[in-house]
Design a protein around this motif. Structure first.
Motif, short mmCIF file in Angstrom:
data_model
loop_
_atom_site.label_atom_id
_atom_site.label_comp_id
_atom_site.label_asym_id
_atom_site.label_seq_id
_atom_site.Cartn_x
_atom_site.Cartn_y
_atom_site.Cartn_z
N LYS A 187 93.56 38.76 47.48
CA LYS A 187 92.51 38.18 48.46
C LYS A 187 92.02 37.08 48.13
O LYS A 187 91.82 36.64 46.80
N TYR A 188 92.11 35.89 48.90
CA TYR A 188 91.36 34.52 48.52
C TYR A 188 89.72 34.69 49.04
O TYR A 188 89.76 34.98 50.14
N VAL A 189 89.06 33.99 48.12
CA VAL A 189 87.75 34.13 48.35
C VAL A 189 87.05 32.72 47.90
O VAL A 189 87.27 32.33 47.03
N GLU A 190 86.08 32.37 48.90
CA GLU A 190 85.19 31.01 48.44
C GLU A 190 83.75 31.77 48.26
O GLU A 190 83.23 32.30 49.23
N SER A 191 83.16 31.30 46.99
CA SER A 191 81.84 31.51 46.85
C SER A 191 81.03 30.52 46.78
O SER A 191 81.15 29.54 46.26
N THR A 231 77.13 33.80 48.59
CA THR A 231 78.04 34.22 49.59
C THR A 231 79.39 34.39 49.03
O THR A 231 79.82 33.72 48.51
N LEU A 232 80.02 35.17 49.61
CA LEU A 232 81.29 35.60 49.63
C LEU A 232 82.20 35.52 50.91
O LEU A 232 81.74 36.31 51.99
N VAL A 233 83.03 34.44 51.05
CA VAL A 233 83.87 34.53 52.31
C VAL A 233 85.35 34.70 52.29
O VAL A 233 85.94 34.21 51.25
N ASP A 234 85.95 35.90 52.76
CA ASP A 234 87.29 36.26 52.52
C ASP A 234 88.15 35.17 53.32
O ASP A 234 88.20 35.17 54.64
N VAL A 235 88.67 34.28 52.61
CA VAL A 235 89.49 33.17 53.31
C VAL A 235 90.94 33.52 53.25
O VAL A 235 91.81 32.58 53.65
#
Length: 760
Positions: A480-484, A502-506
Motif C-alpha cells: 500500500k502507498y501511504v501519505e502521512s 493523518t494517514l491517507v491510503d493513496v
C-alpha cells in the motif's frame, strides 16, 4: 430627806453625762463614725428635750400621767431620727425622771404609791413599744427607699396635676438632677414626646383603674434626650396619686434598630437572591416569600401569602406533597425538580430544595426554588451536541473509511490514539490495543523504513510538521502507498505534548495515476494519428503551397541570370531577384516546418504565446481547403489580447480540426453563402473566449453534446475521435469546449482558455 433628794438630783445628771461620754469616748471604726455621730446627736437632743419637759411640767405642777405622755411623744419623735438603742436609753432616763421628780416621795428614787409604780411601768412599756414600732417603721422605710433607690428603673411619684412629689436615685441619675431639683417639677418639663393633649388622654384612661404602658423620650438636664418605656398607675392617697415606672430603653432601641437593620439586610439579601424562598407552615400554607419568588411567578407578596403549593406547582399532586412532607419531617433535605405555573398560566422548570425546622412549638418548612430553564436548555443543547458529536464521529469514521484516511496520535515514546481506519490501513487488529513502535516499523517497506523513522524522529525532536510518503507491506505481501502528514501539539510552556498525524491510503490513486498516464499517452498517440490523418488529407494542397514558392524562386533565379548576362550586368535587379529567391525559400521552409511540427510526436509544452497569431497560422495552413470549397473567411480578433499559456501545437490542432469540420460542413451547402467566422474576446473570468462559426447544415440540438463522445461521427470515413480529442486538450488547459446552434443555420464551436503571462 431633802439632802438625799439633792444628792440624787446631782447623781442623775452625772449618770447621764457618764453614759454620753461613754458613748462618745468609745473606740469607733472609721466606717461607723457617721452612724455613731448621728446617735450621739440624737441622744443629746433627746436629753435636752427631756430636761425641758421635766422643767416645764415640774414648775407647772403637771402630774405624773400627763408628764409621762409628753415623754412618750418625745421618745417617739427621737426614734424617728436615731437608733433603737438611743431611744431605749431615753425611755429609761424618762422613767427615772418620772420617779425622781413626779412620784412621791419627790427627789428620791423610791415609789410609795402602788398606782405610781403602775403608771411608771405603763409609761416605760408604752415608750419601749412605741420606740420599737417607730424603729421598725423607719427601718422598713429605709429598706424600701434602698430598694427603690437601687432599682434599675426610675420611680416618679406624681400628684393629680402630674407634679413630681418624689423620685428615686435612678431617676436622678438618669436625668442628671438632684432629688431636690426634681421634686416640684411638672412631668411636661421632663418629657419630649408628650404634649398636654397626650397627658389628658392618659389621665382619662387611668381614671378607670387601667395601668398604661407607652414609650416616649425624657430630656436630661444637659438637653439631651433618650428613649424610655413608661408604666403609669393611679392610686388614692389623700388625693389622686400617679406612680410612674420609667425604664431607659436606649439599649433596647439600639438592639431593635440593629435587629431591624439586620432584618432589612436579611430581607434585602433574601430578596436579591437568585433563588425563590418559600416559607410554609405545618399545613403547607405560604407564610412568606422573597421578591424573586414573586417576580418569577408574577404574583404580589400579599397574593402569595396563604397559597398552597398546588396553587402554583404543576407537577405535584396531593400524594407527592404528602410524600415530600414525610421525608422532610425526618430531617432530610429533599431535592426534586418540578414545574411552577406563573400567574399568566405559563410554566417553567425549577429545582426545589426543601427542609423542615422548628421554632418553639411550631414546625416550618423552607423551600428554595431555582429557575433551571437555562440549565434545562443547556442540558437539551448538550444532549443535542452529544448526539451531533456521535453523528459527527460516525460521519468522520465513515468519511475516513470512504476517503481511506486514518488518524493517529503519538508522543516521543509511544502511540496515544489510533482511529479504526488507521488499523484497517495498516492491517492491524484494534482488539489487540495500540501497536508499539516496533510493530509499526516492521510494516513499513524495507526501502522506506529508515527514511520514515529518521524523518519522524527529527520532526518530534524539532517539534515541527512533517509530510511523508511511503509504502506499507501487509503480511499477505500486499503493498500500500501511504501519505502521512503530522502536526505537533505544544503545551503552554512550549513542550511537545503529542504529535497528531493523518494517514491517507493513496494506493488506488497511485494506480489511477498510472492508468491516467497510460491513457494520456494513448490520447497523445491518437492526437498524433489524427494530425497525421489531417496532414494526409491536406498533402495535395500542401504540395501546391510548397510548389508555388519553388516556382516563384525558379522564375526569380532565371531573371537574375538574364540581368547578369547584360553588359554591363544590372546588379540592382540581380540583388532584388536574389532577395525574392530567399523570401520564397523561407516561405517554403515555414510551410514544411509547420507540417513537421504537427506531424512529429513531441511531449506537451506550456509556454505563453499570442493566440491571434496562432489562429492566423492555422488559417494559412487550411487555406487550400478553404479556397477549394469556396468558403469566405472573416476574422474578428480582439486587439491587445492577453497571452495564452499552453501547448501551441495542441491548441492549433484544436483550431485546425474545428476549421476543417466547418469547411467540410459547408461543402454540401448549395444555396447561400459559405461563411466561416473566427473571433476572440477577453472574458470576464480572466479567460479568453474563441468562437468558430459556420453557415453549414448545423447539428441536431439533441446531439450538441453527443458530438464530443468518442467514436461518434457523422462522416462515412471519420473515426469519431477528433472532437473528443479536442475537448480533452482544452480540458487539460483548464478550459471548456462546447457547441451551440447558429442562426439562421450552421453551428458555433466555442472554447475558453485561461490567461497566461508572457514572463511566467
Amino acid at each position: 430627806m431633802r439632802g438625799r433628794r439633792g444628792q440624787a438630783a446631782v447623781r442623775v445628771p452625772a449618770a447621764v453625762k457618764s453614759i454620753v461620754w461613754g458613748v462618745l469616748g468609745m473606740e469607733i471604726p472609721q466606717k461607723r463614725r457617721a452612724q455613731l455621730l448621728a446617735a450621739a446627736a440624737q441622744f443629746l437632743l433627746g436629753s435636752a428635750g427631756l430636761a425641758l419637759i421635766t422643767f416645764v411640767c415640774f414648775r407647772l405642777g403637771i402630774g405624773l400621767a400627763r408628764t409621762g405622755f409628753a415623754y412618750v411623744v418625745l421618745v417617739a419623735l427621737a426614734s424617728l431620727f436615731g437608733s433603737f438603742t438611743v431611744s431605749v436609753v431615753l425611755s429609761i432616763v424618762a422613767a427615772a425622771c418620772l420617779n425622781y421628780f413626779f412620784a412621791p416621795p419627790l427627789f428620791e428614787f423610791r415609789i410609795d404609791a402602788p398606782e405610781d409604780i403602775e403608771r411608771i411601768v405603763a409609761f416605760l412599756t408604752t415608750s419601749l413599744v412605741v420606740t420599737a414600732l417607730t424603729t421598725k417603721l423607719r427601718a422598713s422605710e429605709a429598706r424600701f427607699r434602698t430598694f427603690v433607690d437601687h432599682a434599675t428603673d426610675a420611680f416618679f411619684l406624681l400628684d393629680e396635676d402630674w407634679t413630681v412629689l418624689d423620685v428615686n436615685r435612678q431617676a436622678c441619675d438618669g436625668l442628671g438632677y438632684s432629688r431636690e431639683e426634681l421634686i416640684g417639677k411638672h412631668k411636661s418639663d421632663l418629657e419630649v414626646g408628650l404634649d398636654h393633649a397626650s397627658m389628658q388622654y392618659l389621665k382619662q384612661h387611668m381614671a378607670g383603674g387601667e395601668a398604661l404602658t407607652f414609650e416616649t423620650r425624657h430630656r436630661r438636664k444637659d438637653g439631651t434626650s433618650f428613649p424610655i418605656e413608661v408604666r403609669v398607675n393611679q392610686f388614692e392617697q389623700t388625693g389622686s396619686r400617679f406612680l410612674c415606672l420609667v425604664r431607659n430603653i436606649t439599649e433596647r432601641k439600639q438592639a431593635e434598630d440593629e435587629l431591624r437593620a439586620s432584618e432589612e439586610r436579611f430581607r434585602s439579601f433574601v430578596d436579591h437572591a437568585t433563588d425563590g424562598f418559600f416559607l410554609f407552615d405545618e399545613h403547607q400554607a405560604v407564610l412568606d416569600v422573597n421578591r424573586w419568588a414573586c417576580e418569577s411567578l408574577g404574583y404580589a407578596r400579599e397574593e402569595m401569602i396563604g397559597m398552597h403549593p398546588r396553587d402554583f406547582d404543576v407537577s405535584l399532586n396531593e400524594a407527592s406533597i404528602a410524600r415530600i412532607g414525610e421525608r422532610v419531617a425526618t430531617g432530610e433535605t429533599v431535592t426534586f425538580e418540578t414545574l411552577h405555573r406563573r400567574k399568566d398560566g405559563t410554566a417553567f422548570p425549577v429545582e426545589v430544595r426543601a427542609r423542615q425546622f422548628r421554632q418553639g412549638a411550631h414546625r416550618f418548612r423552607l423551600s428554595l426554588a431555582r429557575d433551571i430553564t437555562g440549565r434545562k436548555q443547556a442540558e437539551k443543547e448538550l444532549r443535542a451536541s452529544e448526539k451531533a458529536l456521535q453523528r459527527n464521529e460516525a460521519y468522520l469514521a465513515e468519511a475516513q473509511r470512504l476517503s481511506h484516511t486514518g488518524t493517529l496520535a503519538f508522543n516521543a515514546t509511544a502511540p496515544v490514539y489510533w482511529s479504526q481506519e488507521s488499523y484497517r490501513i495498516w492491517g492491524l487488529d484494534p482488539l489487540q490495543g495500540l501497536p508499539d513502535r516496533e510493530t509499526v516499523l516492521q510494516r513499513i517497506h524495507p526501502d522506506d523504513r529508515a527514511r520514515v523513522n529518521a524523518e519522524t524522529e527529527e520532526a518530534v525532536r524539532q517539534k515541527r510538521d512533517f509530510v511523508l510518503e511511503f509504502r506499507i507491506v501487509l503480511p499477505d505481501g500486499t503493498i500500500k502507498y501511504v501519505e502521512s502528514t503530522g502536526h505537533p501539539l505544544l503545551s503552554t510552556d512550549g513542550e511537545l505534548g503529542e504529535m497528531v498525524a493523518t494517514l491517507v491510503d493513496v494506493t488506488e490513486r497511485k494506480h489511477a495515476q498510472a492508468e491516467h498516464e497510460r491513457l494520456r499517452q494513448l490520447e497523445s498517440d491518437l492526437a498524433h494519428v489524427n494530425r497525421l490523418s489531417i496532414m494526409g488529407e491536406l498533402a495535395a494542397s500542401l504540395a501546391h503551397e510548397i510548389l508555388h514558392p519553388i516556382a516563384t524562386a525558379r522564375n526569380n533565379a532565371r531573371a537574375g541570370m538574364r540581368f547578369l548576362e547584360l553588359s554591363p550586368p544590372n546588379l540592382g535587379e540581380v540583388r532584388e531577384a536574389l532577395a525574392c529567391i530567399v523570401r520564397d525559400s523561407d516561405r517554403a521552409k515555414d510551410i514544411v516546418g509547420r507540417m513537421r511540427d504537427h506531424i512529429k510526436k513531441a511531449p506537451p509544452r506550456t509556454d505563453p504565446f499570442d493566440l491571434n497569431e496562432a489562429i492566423q497560422e492555422v488559417i494559412e495552413m487550411a487555406r487550400s481547403a478553404i479556397e477549394k470549397n469556396r468558403v469566405s473567411v472573416r476574422t474578428r480578433l480582439m486587439d491587445g489580447l492577453d497571452s495564452v499559456l499552453g501547448d501551441r501545437v495542441q491548441l492549433q490542432q484544436v483550431l485546425f480540426n474545428l476549421i476543417l469540420n466547418s469547411v467540410e460542413a459547408m461543402s454540401s451547402v448549395e444555396k447561400g453563402a459559405r461563411e466561416l467566422s473566427i473571433s476572440t474576446n477577453q472574458g470576464q473570468a480572466n479567460d479568453i473566449l474563441v468562437a468558430v462559426q459556420d453557415s453549414g447544415s448545423g447539428i441536431d440540438p439533441e446531439h450538441l453534446e453527443r458530438v464530443f463522445a468518442p467514436f461518434y461521427t457523422t462522416k462515412s470515413t471519420g473515426l469519431g475521435m477528433g472532437l473528443s480529442i479536442c475537448r480533452s486538450i482544452i480540458a487539460a488547459h483548464d478550459g471548456r469546449l462546447w457547441a451551440e446552434a447558429n442562426r439562421p443555420r450552421g453551428a458555433i464551436f466555442q472554447f475558453t482558455l485561461p490567461v497566461g503571462l508572457e514572463d511566467s
